[in-house]
Design a protein around this motif. Structure first.
Motif, PDB file in Angstrom:
ATOM      1  N   MET A  45       0.819  -1.204   0.000  1.00 48.40           N
ATOM      2  CA  MET A  45       0.000   0.000   0.000  1.00 48.40           C
ATOM      3  C   MET A  45       0.857   1.259   0.000  1.00 48.40           C
ATOM      4  N   GLU A  46       2.047   1.207   0.592  1.00 50.19           N
ATOM      5  CA  GLU A  46       2.936   2.359   0.529  1.00 50.19           C
ATOM      6  C   GLU A  46       3.357   2.623  -0.920  1.00 50.19           C
ATOM      7  N   ALA A  47       3.557   1.556  -1.684  1.00 46.59           N
ATOM      8  CA  ALA A  47       3.886   1.718  -3.107  1.00 46.59           C
ATOM      9  C   ALA A  47       2.728   2.350  -3.857  1.00 46.59           C
ATOM     10  N   MET A  48       1.504   1.955  -3.528  1.00 44.26           N
ATOM     11  CA  MET A  48       0.339   2.538  -4.191  1.00 44.26           C
ATOM     12  C   MET A  48       0.173   4.005  -3.796  1.00 44.26           C
ATOM     13  N   ARG A  49       0.515   4.345  -2.559  1.00 44.91           N
ATOM     14  CA  ARG A  49       0.493   5.758  -2.148  1.00 44.91           C
ATOM     15  C   ARG A  49       1.493   6.562  -2.979  1.00 44.91           C
ATOM     16  N   LEU A  50       2.673   5.986  -3.190  1.00 46.48           N
ATOM     17  CA  LEU A  50       3.693   6.673  -3.975  1.00 46.48           C
ATOM     18  C   LEU A  50       3.223   6.896  -5.402  1.00 46.48           C
ATOM     19  N   ILE A  51       2.599   5.881  -5.992  1.00 46.06           N
ATOM     20  CA  ILE A  51       2.080   6.004  -7.357  1.00 46.06           C
ATOM     21  C   ILE A  51       1.012   7.089  -7.430  1.00 46.06           C
ATOM     22  N   ALA A  52       0.213   7.187  -6.364  1.00 41.19           N
ATOM     23  CA  ALA A  52      -0.865   8.184  -6.335  1.00 41.19           C
ATOM     24  C   ALA A  52      -0.358   9.585  -5.996  1.00 41.19           C
TER      25      ALA A  52
ATOM     26  N   THR B  94       9.947   0.791  -1.247  1.00 36.52           N
ATOM     27  CA  THR B  94       8.686   1.348  -1.744  1.00 36.52           C
ATOM     28  C   THR B  94       8.800   1.726  -3.210  1.00 36.52           C
ATOM     29  N   VAL B  95       9.934   2.330  -3.579  1.00 33.47           N
ATOM     30  CA  VAL B  95      10.155   2.722  -4.980  1.00 33.47           C
ATOM     31  C   VAL B  95      10.187   1.485  -5.878  1.00 33.47           C
ATOM     32  N   PHE B  96      10.850   0.439  -5.398  1.00 29.84           N
ATOM     33  CA  PHE B  96      10.972  -0.809  -6.158  1.00 29.84           C
ATOM     34  C   PHE B  96       9.581  -1.407  -6.416  1.00 29.84           C
ATOM     35  N   LEU B  97       8.778  -1.523  -5.349  1.00 29.67           N
ATOM     36  CA  LEU B  97       7.442  -2.096  -5.496  1.00 29.67           C
ATOM     37  C   LEU B  97       6.546  -1.203  -6.361  1.00 29.67           C
ATOM     38  N   ALA B  98       6.711   0.109  -6.219  1.00 27.14           N
ATOM     39  CA  ALA B  98       5.901   1.018  -7.034  1.00 27.14           C
ATOM     40  C   ALA B  98       6.193   0.820  -8.519  1.00 27.14           C
ATOM     41  N   GLY B  99       7.457   0.566  -8.856  1.00 29.45           N
ATOM     42  CA  GLY B  99       7.805   0.293 -10.242  1.00 29.45           C
ATOM     43  C   GLY B  99       7.124  -0.956 -10.766  1.00 29.45           C
ATOM     44  N   ILE B 100       7.035  -1.989  -9.912  1.00 32.33           N
ATOM     45  CA  ILE B 100       6.362  -3.233 -10.311  1.00 32.33           C
ATOM     46  C   ILE B 100       4.863  -2.993 -10.488  1.00 32.33           C
ATOM     47  N   PHE B 101       4.254  -2.301  -9.512  1.00 30.98           N
ATOM     48  CA  PHE B 101       2.798  -2.108  -9.537  1.00 30.98           C
ATOM     49  C   PHE B 101       2.356  -1.129 -10.630  1.00 30.98           C
ATOM     50  N   ARG B 102       3.261  -0.286 -11.112  1.00 34.06           N
ATOM     51  CA  ARG B 102       2.908   0.562 -12.252  1.00 34.06           C
ATOM     52  C   ARG B 102       2.638  -0.282 -13.493  1.00 34.06           C
ATOM     53  N   LEU B 103       3.282  -1.426 -13.559  1.00 37.17           N
ATOM     54  CA  LEU B 103       3.102  -2.324 -14.700  1.00 37.17           C
ATOM     55  C   LEU B 103       1.968  -3.314 -14.481  1.00 37.17           C
ATOM     56  N   THR B 104       1.799  -3.764 -13.231  1.00 37.86           N
ATOM     57  CA  THR B 104       0.864  -4.860 -12.961  1.00 37.86           C
ATOM     58  C   THR B 104      -0.363  -4.441 -12.178  1.00 37.86           C
ATOM     59  N   GLY B 105      -0.386  -3.195 -11.662  1.00 32.72           N
ATOM     60  CA  GLY B 105      -1.422  -2.840 -10.713  1.00 32.72           C
ATOM     61  C   GLY B 105      -1.083  -3.436  -9.355  1.00 32.72           C
ATOM     62  N   LEU B 106      -2.006  -3.312  -8.405  1.00 34.77           N
ATOM     63  CA  LEU B 106      -1.765  -3.849  -7.060  1.00 34.77           C
ATOM     64  C   LEU B 106      -1.861  -5.366  -7.112  1.00 34.77           C
ATOM     65  N   ASN B 107      -0.752  -5.989  -7.459  1.00 34.17           N
ATOM     66  CA  ASN B 107      -0.689  -7.439  -7.618  1.00 34.17           C
ATOM     67  C   ASN B 107       0.400  -7.974  -6.699  1.00 34.17           C
ATOM     68  N   LEU B 108      -0.020  -8.518  -5.567  1.00 34.77           N
ATOM     69  CA  LEU B 108       0.949  -8.971  -4.566  1.00 34.77           C
ATOM     70  C   LEU B 108       1.776 -10.144  -5.079  1.00 34.77           C
ATOM     71  N   LEU B 109       1.170 -11.004  -5.888  1.00 34.25           N
ATOM     72  CA  LEU B 109       1.899 -12.140  -6.436  1.00 34.25           C
ATOM     73  C   LEU B 109       3.008 -11.669  -7.367  1.00 34.25           C
ATOM     74  N   ALA B 110       2.740 -10.629  -8.151  1.00 33.08           N
ATOM     75  CA  ALA B 110       3.764 -10.090  -9.051  1.00 33.08           C
ATOM     76  C   ALA B 110       4.955  -9.578  -8.250  1.00 33.08           C
ATOM     77  N   GLY B 111       4.684  -8.908  -7.126  1.00 25.59           N
ATOM     78  CA  GLY B 111       5.767  -8.437  -6.279  1.00 25.59           C
ATOM     79  C   GLY B 111       6.626  -9.568  -5.771  1.00 25.59           C
ATOM     80  N   ARG B 112       5.992 -10.626  -5.315  1.00 26.75           N
ATOM     81  CA  ARG B 112       6.744 -11.793  -4.813  1.00 26.75           C
ATOM     82  C   ARG B 112       7.564 -12.444  -5.926  1.00 26.75           C
ATOM     83  N   ILE B 113       6.978 -12.564  -7.102  1.00 25.99           N
ATOM     84  CA  ILE B 113       7.675 -13.221  -8.208  1.00 25.99           C
ATOM     85  C   ILE B 113       8.930 -12.441  -8.586  1.00 25.99           C
ATOM     86  N   VAL B 114       8.808 -11.124  -8.703  1.00 25.02           N
ATOM     87  CA  VAL B 114       9.959 -10.302  -9.084  1.00 25.02           C
ATOM     88  C   VAL B 114      11.051 -10.397  -8.027  1.00 25.02           C
TER      89      VAL B 114
END
Length: 431
Positions: free
Chosen positions: A1-8, A27-47
């Motif tokens: 959610m901190e990554a989503m706050r950063l994106i917003a 937070t920056v790292f996860l925000a980069g992932i979620f910019r591509l995938t949306g709020l996808n927790l599985l994508a974060g774990r995979i990366v």
């Protein structure tokens, strides 16, 4: 959610908002992932898992250099095996493995810089990045100093070797002066967590005694008549630094075996760098003794990495919430009035786009005497006072203080047929 706050575009480090205790680059790292995938927790774990596998591959290449190629795959599997001793940290979205990878790259460049100031500057930059991902990875910057003190012992060498560590201190001082809220989040809050020093010796003994591959490598080192090679010298410098630091961080309140990652990597490296020697020794025995020796070594390896397999399986199946997550989100979307979910802020975000407080971050930030407070922090209490409904989430981390807070603020549990028997419950405030 901190990554989503950063994106917003919302602030992360400000008064009245608690963030996580890791470095801001997570937070920056996860925000980069979620910019591509949306709020996808599985994508974060995979990366993050991909970077963990890269870490194992890089360490295998480094420490199998000069050995037979047949040992590379075995070394790779050994480094992956560290995952089984560290609460499956390789499958987590925590920054430990990414920080370790960056720190290993920084240390490698420092070793190979050959008086190059460009190489030194790049190495220091990577040390700083590793620290901004995971604060305890700053310990890697002390390895050059340990190496100089143990093997060089010249004032000039020791002074130069302190540059990475001093650079990190300078960065932290700069953050304190320029961005005090970040300093509070990544230094003050983690520093306020209680350290149980009475656990240091028991954890240290368990750490080493249940990892006999290190003891075998240690015995091989003492029995060998060959001079200690350069890779082994650097490994010993890493062990001297990373093992005590790993044990110390494990002694902190709320810490787990994942905090031992850096120490396990260093001890595994000492075993890996001697694989060729072990292979020659086994090959020099008679066939029957060679089979016995190889079997015993295999048992030692299996014991070292599988001793916590029962705990690993439990953790693999543990989760926050259950399969009724989507049901809880859908129900929250239909609720009239503000709905919050401090135990899992993603529910309120998916249901209504609401960026709520995180109960766990607030409890960490408002620790009392190094432990979670007995009462709900003020930001959570204020959020409860302005809410009409609350989605409660049961997980493997109990939070009785939150349940008491719900009752104290006039909330009552509603019986929802679709959520019966699940980890989710809806609480409504009496009017």
């Amino acid at each position: 959610m901190e990554a989503m706050r950063l994106i917003a575009g919302l602030p992360l480090y400000e008064a009245g908002h608690a963030t996580h205790m890791y470095g801001p680059l997570l937070t920056v790292f996860l925000a980069g992932i979620f910019r591509l995938t949306g709020l996808n927790l599985l994508a974060g774990r995979i990366v993050f898992s991909i970077f963990s596998f890269i870490l194992a591959a890089v360490l295998s290449l480094i420490f199998c250099r000069g050995q037979s190629r047949k040992y590379w795959l075995f070394a790779f599997l050994l480094f992956l095996g560290v995952n089984l001793r560290t609460n499956l940290i390789f499958f987590s979205a925590q920054p430990d493995c990414v920080a370790a990878l960056v720190a290993v790259a920084a240390l490698s460049i420092w070793i190979l810089r050959r008086e190059s100031w460009w190489g030194a500057a790049f190495s220091i930059s990577l040390f700083l990045c590793a620290t901004l991902l995971k604060q305890t990875s700053a310990a890697f910057a002390l390895i050059p100093a340990a190496y100089a003190l143990i093997w060089k012992r010249r004032f000039v060498d020791v002074a130069i070797s302190l540059i990475p560590a001093m650079s990190i201190l300078a960065m932290i001082a700069g953050i304190y002066l320029i961005w005090p809220q970040v300093f509070f989040g990544m230094v003050t809050v983690p520093g306020s967590i209680n350290v149980n020093y009475s656990r240091f010796l028991p954890i240290g003994l368990y750490f080493i005694a249940t990892f006999p591959v290190f003891l075998i490598a240690l015995l091989s080192q003492f029995r060998s008549r060959e001079p200690i090679g350069e890779p082994e010298r650097w490994i010993w410098a890493a062990i001297v630094v990373l093992v005590p630091v790993s044990v110390w961080t494990t002694c902190k309140s709320g810490a787990g075996y994942s905090s031992l990652l850096f120490g396990y990597l260093a001890m595994t490296a000492l075993f890996v760098v001697k694989l060729d020697r072990f292979g020659h020794w086994i090959g020099s025995r008679r066939r029957s003794w060679a089979f016995v020796s190889a079997s015993l070594l295999a048992l030692v390896v299996l014991f070292s990495f599988l001793i916590q397999i029962g705990r690993d399986l439990t953790l693999l199946l543990a989760r926050c919430g259950d399969e009724k997550y989507e049901v809880a989100v859908n129900y929250a979307q239909q609720i009239p009035g503000r709905v919050i979910s401090p135990q899992d802020p993603t529910i309120a975000y998916r249901a209504a786009g609401y960026f709520g407080f995180s109960l766990f971050f607030e409890l960490d930030t408002h620790a009392v005497d190094g432990n979670w407070p007995a009462e709900l922090p003020l930001p959570i209490q204020e959020e409860l006072s302005g809410a009409r409904f609350v989605v409660e989430v049961k997980s493997y981390v109990p939070t009785p203080v939150f349940e008491r807070g719900l009752a104290a603020n006039g909330f009552q549990r509603k019986e929802i047929a679709e959520l019966t028997g699940s980890s989710y419950a809806i609480w409504a405030k009496d009017r």
